[in-house]
Design a protein around this motif. Structure first.
Motif, PDB file in Angstrom:
ATOM      1  N   GLU A 186      45.678  39.499  40.234  1.00  0.00           N
ATOM      2  CA  GLU A 186      44.423  39.980  39.667  1.00  0.00           C
ATOM      3  C   GLU A 186      44.386  39.751  38.158  1.00  0.00           C
ATOM      4  N   VAL A 227      41.860  37.064  36.499  1.00  0.00           N
ATOM      5  CA  VAL A 227      40.851  37.495  35.531  1.00  0.00           C
ATOM      6  C   VAL A 227      40.992  36.699  34.236  1.00  0.00           C
ATOM      7  N   THR A 229      39.519  33.152  35.018  1.00  0.00           N
ATOM      8  CA  THR A 229      38.049  33.132  35.096  1.00  0.00           C
ATOM      9  C   THR A 229      37.441  33.381  33.727  1.00  0.00           C
ATOM     10  N   GLY A 230      38.148  34.112  32.871  1.00  0.00           N
ATOM     11  CA  GLY A 230      37.680  34.310  31.505  1.00  0.00           C
ATOM     12  C   GLY A 230      37.672  33.025  30.707  1.00  0.00           C
ATOM     13  N   ARG A 233      37.239  28.473  38.020  1.00  0.00           N
ATOM     14  CA  ARG A 233      36.897  29.061  39.315  1.00  0.00           C
ATOM     15  C   ARG A 233      38.183  29.201  40.117  1.00  0.00           C
ATOM     16  N   ARG A 283      38.924  44.298  40.267  1.00  0.00           N
ATOM     17  CA  ARG A 283      38.216  43.574  39.208  1.00  0.00           C
ATOM     18  C   ARG A 283      37.957  42.126  39.608  1.00  0.00           C
ATOM     19  N   LEU A 284      38.969  41.477  40.147  1.00  0.00           N
ATOM     20  CA  LEU A 284      38.835  40.068  40.486  1.00  0.00           C
ATOM     21  C   LEU A 284      37.860  39.871  41.639  1.00  0.00           C
ATOM     22  N   SER A 285      37.817  40.803  42.579  1.00  0.00           N
ATOM     23  CA  SER A 285      36.913  40.662  43.726  1.00  0.00           C
ATOM     24  C   SER A 285      35.448  40.743  43.316  1.00  0.00           C
ATOM     25  N   ARG A 286      35.179  41.356  42.165  1.00  0.00           N
ATOM     26  CA  ARG A 286      33.795  41.449  41.678  1.00  0.00           C
ATOM     27  C   ARG A 286      33.417  40.271  40.781  1.00  0.00           C
ATOM     28  N   ASP A 287      34.393  39.433  40.463  1.00  0.00           N
ATOM     29  CA  ASP A 287      34.152  38.313  39.555  1.00  0.00           C
ATOM     30  C   ASP A 287      33.406  37.206  40.300  1.00  0.00           C
ATOM     31  N   ASN A 311      33.227  34.162  39.675  1.00  0.00           N
ATOM     32  CA  ASN A 311      33.977  32.908  39.663  1.00  0.00           C
ATOM     33  C   ASN A 311      35.252  32.983  40.490  1.00  0.00           C
ATOM     34  N   ALA A 312      35.396  34.052  41.274  1.00  0.00           N
ATOM     35  CA  ALA A 312      36.601  34.227  42.091  1.00  0.00           C
ATOM     36  C   ALA A 312      36.216  34.405  43.553  1.00  0.00           C
TER      37      ALA A 312
END
Length: 322
Positions: A68, A72, A75-76, A80, A106-110, A112-113
């Motif tokens: 995660e 993150v 993706t920042g 992707r 956090r990553l699941s809501r991104d 680009n992930a």
């Protein structure tokens, strides 16, 4: 199912189509396997490649937490990222919890992930049987990096190295000494060894563990696909984020060197041949699943259980009759 439509939607990067495609390739039904084969042929024309990173480590080392934080960070940077998390299946019920995604809130809501947990089912080696095909779908969908998280079973978990470009091994502080570091198996195929949880009270222990493994790595035989200084051991903290960017820089350095020196393409070609041979072996085993063979297998199994024949001779008799 319209395979051509599904393939085009996957190539266009539709997340729901990608999830549906992975569900299709994981199915063991004969009609689904034919559709899955057609789907993989259709998306192959996209010609896309992603950096495949396999991650392994003992249970509790913090693989999901690391992924995660690492995801993150990526993706920042505009990358992707797809995460394929393999969850162990019960030997009693056959079910899996598939809870890795809950650790990556956090990553699941991104946007680009993409995170996909899958059951290991009966496959050994830390990954599911169709994980490699799921990687191909993620590449076709346009993801830049595919992270493959294994179930975390131990020193024999090496199959993920046959489907990844980089193999990262996560270890916990006080996770072994110099002797542990030179053991064969998972240690000698790792490209990077990351000592996780290098923060707080665990930092001194993590520093000692990192030094132990760094010394052990120097004793291993040099591999042709490694530049000077690799493989190496490093400190990271998924909690604070320390060391993540440095680890990513080292991964990029190793990847670039392998591409420039021809090892990248050679490794991918070798992996493709390995999985072709693996599919042939699995196909031959599937041919044994018919009524006559099952009946003879049951007869010989009962004879072995009663001690009338040894397991070795029973297996030889069965195979000679095919």
């Amino acid at each position: 199912m319209d395979i051509s439509d599904l393939a085009s939607r996957v190539i266009n990067g539709e997340r729901r189509a990608l999830a549906r495609a992975i569900t299709l390739i994981e199915s063991a039904r004969d009609d689904h396997r034919e559709q899955a084969t057609a789907l993989l042929e259709a998306v192959k024309g996209a010609g896309r490649q992603a950096l495949r990173i396999g991650l392994s480590g003992t249970p509790g080392v913090g693989k999901s937490t690391f992924i995660e934080a690492f995801g993150v960070m990526l993706t920042g940077q505009g990358k992707r990222v797809a995460v394929l998390a393999v969850d162990p299946s019960s030997t009693r019920s056959g079910g899996s919890i598939l809870g890795d995604k809950t650790r990556m809130e956090r990553l699941s809501r991104d946007p680009n992930a993409f995170i996909r947990p899958s059951p290991s089912q009966t496959a050994l080696g830390g990954v599911a049987r169709r994980t490699r095909e799921a990687v191909m779908l993620c590449e076709a969908a346009g993801f830049d990096i595919v992270l493959i998280e294994t179930v975390g079973v131990g020193q024999s978990e090496t199959m993920v190295a046959d489907m990844s470009d980089l193999f990262v091994l996560l270890l916990a502080p006080a996770g072994g000494d110099e002797l542990q570091g030179v053991k064969r198996g998972i240690m000698e195929i790792a490209d990077l060894i990351l000592i996780n949880k290098a923060d707080g009270d665990l930092l001194p222990a993590a520093t000692r563990t990192c030094a132990d493994y760094a010394g052990a790595l120097r004793l291993l035989r040099k591999r042709s696909q490694d530049p000077d200084g690799f493989p190496k051991a490093m400190l990271v903290s998924a909690l604070s984020g320390d060391g993540l960017e440095t680890a990513w820089d080292e991964m990029q350095t190793l990847t670039q060197w392998r591409k420039e020196n021809g090892h990248w393409d050679a490794m991918r070609a070798r992996q493709a041949r390995h999985w072709f041979e693996e599919e042939v072996r699995l196909g031959l085993l599937a041919q044994l699943d018919n009524g006559a063979v099952r009946e003879r297998l049951e007869q010989l199994g009962q004879a072995v259980a009663k001690g009338e024949i040894t397991a070795t001779n029973a297996a030889r008799e069965l195979l000679q009759g095919l």
